[in-house]
Design a protein around this motif. Structure first.
Motif, PDB file in Angstrom:
ATOM      1  N   CYS A  66       0.545  -0.821  -0.211  1.00  0.00           N
ATOM      2  CA  CYS A  66       0.053  -0.123  -0.331  1.00  0.00           C
ATOM      3  C   CYS A  66       0.627   1.369  -0.316  1.00  0.00           C
ATOM      4  N   ASN A  69       1.597   1.577  -3.363  1.00  0.00           N
ATOM      5  CA  ASN A  69       1.065   2.513  -4.394  1.00  0.00           C
ATOM      6  C   ASN A  69       0.710   1.498  -4.887  1.00  0.00           C
ATOM      7  N   SER A  72      -4.340  -1.109  -3.545  1.00  0.00           N
ATOM      8  CA  SER A  72      -5.334  -0.234  -2.231  1.00  0.00           C
ATOM      9  C   SER A  72      -5.944  -1.294  -1.567  1.00  0.00           C
TER      10      SER A  72
END
Length: 128
Positions: A66, A69, A72
């Motif tokens: 996360c 990125n 998610s």
């Protein structure tokens, strides 16, 4: 043709974390780059990763992914976590150049591999 082994080695070189790559590979396997996938860290650890990574390590991997990125999440209170892989970010990561000679990514042939391939055969037992 790219294989899952080739993808795994590429991700290992880029992420430098077995646990992160194992979780990401599983999420890609279940098409979480196309649709959300619901699962808990403990189920992911026990059922899908064969207890090779503890639930706590899976949670750390999820946080790492996360933070980068690459994944998610949506957390549904006291039940499952919904995962979605950021396909564009993963592809961008994989498109970053690596040095030309990387073990596991080249086409070198080793006599050792031939021996290993034959190692599955049972040796003939010697009679006394």
């Amino acid at each position: 043709m790219k294989t899952n082994s080739f993808l795994f080695v590429n991700l290992i070189y880029r992420l430098k974390s077995f646990r992160d790559v194992a979780v990401l590979m599983f999420l890609l396997e279940v098409d979480a780059d196309q649709k959300e996938y619901a699962c808990s860290a403990s189920v992911l650890s026990q059922r899908y990763l064969g207890n090779q990574i503890s639930a706590r390590q899976v949670e750390k991997a999820i946080k790492d992914l996360c933070d980068l990125n690459l994944v998610s999440i949506r957390v549904h209170a006291n039940t499952k976590t919904y995962f979605k892989v950021n396909r564009d970010k993963v592809l961008s990561l994989l498109n970053q150049p690596l040095p030309e000679r990387m073990p596991g990514l080249d086409d070198l042939k080793f006599p050792f591999l031939d021996k290993w391939s034959g190692a599955g055969e049972m040796p003939q037992s010697e009679s006394a």
